[in-house]
Design a protein around this motif. Structure first.
Motif, mmCIF file in Angstrom:
data_model
loop_
_atom_site.group_PDB
_atom_site.id
_atom_site.type_symbol
_atom_site.label_atom_id
_atom_site.label_comp_id
_atom_site.label_asym_id
_atom_site.label_seq_id
_atom_site.Cartn_x
_atom_site.Cartn_y
_atom_site.Cartn_z
ATOM 1 N N ALA A 132 0.781 -1.398 -0.006
ATOM 2 C CA ALA A 132 0.130 0.201 0.190
ATOM 3 C C ALA A 132 1.136 0.942 0.045
ATOM 4 N N HIS A 133 2.152 1.424 0.694
ATOM 5 C CA HIS A 133 2.713 2.047 1.059
ATOM 6 C C HIS A 133 3.895 2.859 -0.948
ATOM 7 N N ALA A 134 4.287 1.380 -1.877
ATOM 8 C CA ALA A 134 4.404 1.341 -2.608
ATOM 9 C C ALA A 134 3.612 2.217 -3.409
ATOM 10 N N ARG A 135 2.157 1.711 -3.603
ATOM 11 C CA ARG A 135 1.041 1.928 -4.102
ATOM 12 C C ARG A 135 0.867 3.561 -4.099
ATOM 13 N N ARG A 136 0.724 4.036 -2.955
ATOM 14 C CA ARG A 136 0.598 5.526 -2.707
ATOM 15 C C ARG A 136 1.537 6.315 -3.432
ATOM 16 N N LYS A 137 2.905 6.480 -3.499
ATOM 17 C CA LYS A 137 3.615 6.674 -4.252
ATOM 18 C C LYS A 137 3.399 7.140 -5.792
ATOM 19 N N PHE A 138 2.331 5.242 -6.295
ATOM 20 C CA PHE A 138 2.459 5.850 -7.718
ATOM 21 C C PHE A 138 1.129 7.128 -8.138
ATOM 22 N N SER A 147 -0.133 10.503 -15.984
ATOM 23 C CA SER A 147 0.323 9.751 -16.577
ATOM 24 C C SER A 147 0.253 8.229 -16.716
ATOM 25 N N ALA A 148 1.052 7.334 -18.335
ATOM 26 C CA ALA A 148 0.647 5.967 -18.376
ATOM 27 C C ALA A 148 1.250 5.516 -17.714
ATOM 28 N N LEU A 149 2.457 5.895 -17.713
ATOM 29 C CA LEU A 149 3.362 4.494 -16.750
ATOM 30 C C LEU A 149 2.565 4.656 -15.431
ATOM 31 N N SER A 150 2.231 5.648 -15.140
ATOM 32 C CA SER A 150 1.814 5.478 -13.254
ATOM 33 C C SER A 150 0.239 5.236 -13.470
ATOM 34 N N ARG A 151 -0.604 5.806 -14.975
ATOM 35 C CA ARG A 151 -1.655 4.274 -13.992
ATOM 36 C C ARG A 151 -1.583 2.548 -14.806
ATOM 37 N N GLU A 152 -0.292 2.283 -15.358
ATOM 38 C CA GLU A 152 -0.116 1.027 -15.813
ATOM 39 C C GLU A 152 0.551 0.254 -13.997
ATOM 40 N N ALA A 153 1.484 1.321 -12.880
ATOM 41 C CA ALA A 153 1.735 0.720 -12.329
ATOM 42 C C ALA A 153 0.771 0.722 -10.956
ATOM 43 N N LEU A 154 -0.863 1.184 -11.292
ATOM 44 C CA LEU A 154 -1.539 1.316 -9.606
ATOM 45 C C LEU A 154 -2.372 0.138 -10.224
ATOM 46 N N GLU A 155 -2.425 0.241 -11.511
ATOM 47 C CA GLU A 155 -3.400 -0.653 -12.199
ATOM 48 C C GLU A 155 -2.730 -2.394 -11.670
ATOM 49 N N ARG A 156 -1.338 -2.206 -12.397
ATOM 50 C CA ARG A 156 -0.699 -3.763 -11.819
ATOM 51 C C ARG A 156 -0.866 -3.927 -10.436
ATOM 52 N N ILE A 157 -1.237 -3.500 -9.649
ATOM 53 C CA ILE A 157 -0.534 -3.637 -8.408
ATOM 54 C C ILE A 157 -2.775 -3.847 -7.776
ATOM 55 N N ILE A 211 9.090 4.341 -8.262
ATOM 56 C CA ILE A 211 9.700 3.172 -8.913
ATOM 57 C C ILE A 211 11.701 2.784 -8.237
ATOM 58 N N ARG A 212 11.977 3.313 -7.301
ATOM 59 C CA ARG A 212 13.144 3.508 -7.094
ATOM 60 C C ARG A 212 12.643 2.440 -5.654
ATOM 61 N N TYR A 213 11.973 3.359 -4.785
ATOM 62 C CA TYR A 213 11.183 2.915 -3.995
ATOM 63 C C TYR A 213 10.884 1.738 -3.492
ATOM 64 N N SER A 214 9.799 1.507 -4.697
ATOM 65 C CA SER A 214 9.334 -0.393 -4.454
ATOM 66 C C SER A 214 10.396 -1.556 -5.042
ATOM 67 N N LEU A 215 11.372 -1.081 -5.609
ATOM 68 C CA LEU A 215 12.754 -1.598 -6.362
ATOM 69 C C LEU A 215 13.354 -2.292 -5.360
ATOM 70 N N LYS A 216 13.573 -0.583 -4.198
ATOM 71 C CA LYS A 216 14.353 -1.328 -3.029
ATOM 72 C C LYS A 216 13.813 -1.904 -1.977
ATOM 73 N N ARG A 217 12.721 -2.252 -1.653
ATOM 74 C CA ARG A 217 12.107 -2.938 -0.687
ATOM 75 C C ARG A 217 11.611 -4.381 -1.787
ATOM 76 N N TRP A 218 11.816 -4.806 -2.790
ATOM 77 C CA TRP A 218 11.422 -5.526 -3.899
ATOM 78 C C TRP A 218 11.280 -7.039 -2.937
ATOM 79 N N ASP A 219 12.218 -7.168 -2.182
ATOM 80 C CA ASP A 219 13.065 -8.405 -1.807
ATOM 81 C C ASP A 219 11.009 -8.944 -0.594
ATOM 82 N N ALA A 220 11.513 -7.661 0.506
ATOM 83 C CA ALA A 220 10.594 -7.828 1.276
ATOM 84 C C ALA A 220 9.134 -7.192 0.548
ATOM 85 N N LEU A 221 8.679 -6.898 -0.338
ATOM 86 C CA LEU A 221 7.379 -6.400 -0.558
ATOM 87 C C LEU A 221 7.003 -8.139 -1.415
#
Length: 283
Positions: A132-138, A147-157, A211-221
């Motif tokens: 939810a924190h990662a989603r909040r950034k997007f 933007s199309a990128l931010s919309r796609e991130a939200l749709e994927r989540i 994006i970097r916020y999510s990638l940095k925490r990907w293992d924990a996510l």
């Protein structure tokens, strides 16, 4: 005090505060037992929020914190009763959650606060990050740019959460089976998409930061793909913080550090009672 005044009973706020303080002292054995119970859980949600505290003699407040630790195994089918523990600290230094969680062994579901880092270092506590924190950034980026990128991130989540809805309350084994089959491919695709997108945009952009916020925490996510007890986010702790935010409108600030400690004790009992379906309207 106002309620009593309507009945022509004059009770000052200081008298009532002293009464609460006495109660908080009397229930200390219950709080200690509640703490032991929460810290014996397989997974604990952690979070904190700001609490203004009056500076003696200065007529102004400083920023203290109330921390919450939630034991709730119902999402993975546990029959253990839920419990919510609050702790007070005069500041937000990492030593406080490190002390609160001393002796805890299990999954700590929390946000990316740096003070938790030391807790994970020994390996007894496993980090589970908050989608939810990662989603909040997007979401923040999308609110600004559409933007199309931010919309796609939200749709994927959003697709992640649809799968999670199907396993709520199931056993850890069943949750893991469904996640392995349906969630793992989606998360793998998103990881590759995040890396590819980051390479195509300005590194200084808000989208790149998200994006970097999510990638940095990907293992924990993605601990949800390795442990069926883990949740996809830290919503349980955030829900536990809502009563603090609502109550703050009434009491505005704590009168002292002692008041903060008392508040943590009383909130622990009331919110744990509510989590177990007990009526506390008369409190």
């Amino acid at each position: 005090a106002e309620i009593y005044a309507r009945e022509d009973i004059d009770l000052s706020r200081s008298t009532l505060a002293d009464m609460v303080g006495q109660v908080a002292g009397l229930v200390r054995p219950l709080i200690d037992a509640l703490s032991r119970y929460v810290m014996a859980g397989e997974r604990v949600h952690g979070d904190d929020t700001e609490v203004p505290v009056l500076e003696p003699g200065l007529g102004r407040t400083r920023k203290a914190r109330l921390w919450t630790y939630v034991r709730d195994g119902r999402p993975y089918g546990s029959a253990d009763p839920p419990a919510i523990l609050y702790r007070y600290s005069p500041d937000r230094k990492g030593i406080h959650p490190q002390e609160h969680l001393r002796g805890f062994n299990g999954i700590l579901q929390a946000d990316g606060y740096g003070g938790f880092t030391e807790i994970y270092r020994g390996g007894d506590v496993v980090e589970a990050a908050c989608m939810a924190h990662a989603r909040r950034k997007f979401w923040d980026v999308h609110e600004k740019t559409k933007s199309a990128l931010s919309r796609e991130a939200l749709e994927r989540i959003a697709a992640f959460y649809k799968i999670e809805d199907t396993v709520r309350g199931q056993s850890p084994e069943q949750r893991l089976r469904v996640r392995t089959q349906h969630l793992a491919p989606l998360m793998g695709d998103m990881h590759a998409w995040l890396q590819a997108s980051l390479a195509r945009i300005s590194g200084r952009s808000d989208m790149a930061k998200a994006i970097r916020y999510s990638l940095k925490r990907w293992d924990a996510l993605t601990l949800v793909l390795r442990d069926g007890r883990a949740c996809i986010d830290n919503s349980a702790a955030e829900r536990a913080m809502r009563p603090i935010a609502l109550g703050r409108r009434n009491w505005t600030f704590a009168g002292s550090d002692a008041g903060g400690l008392r508040a943590a004790a009383i909130y622990s009992l009331i919110e744990t009672a509510k989590a177990n379906g007990l009526r506390v309207e008369s409190v």
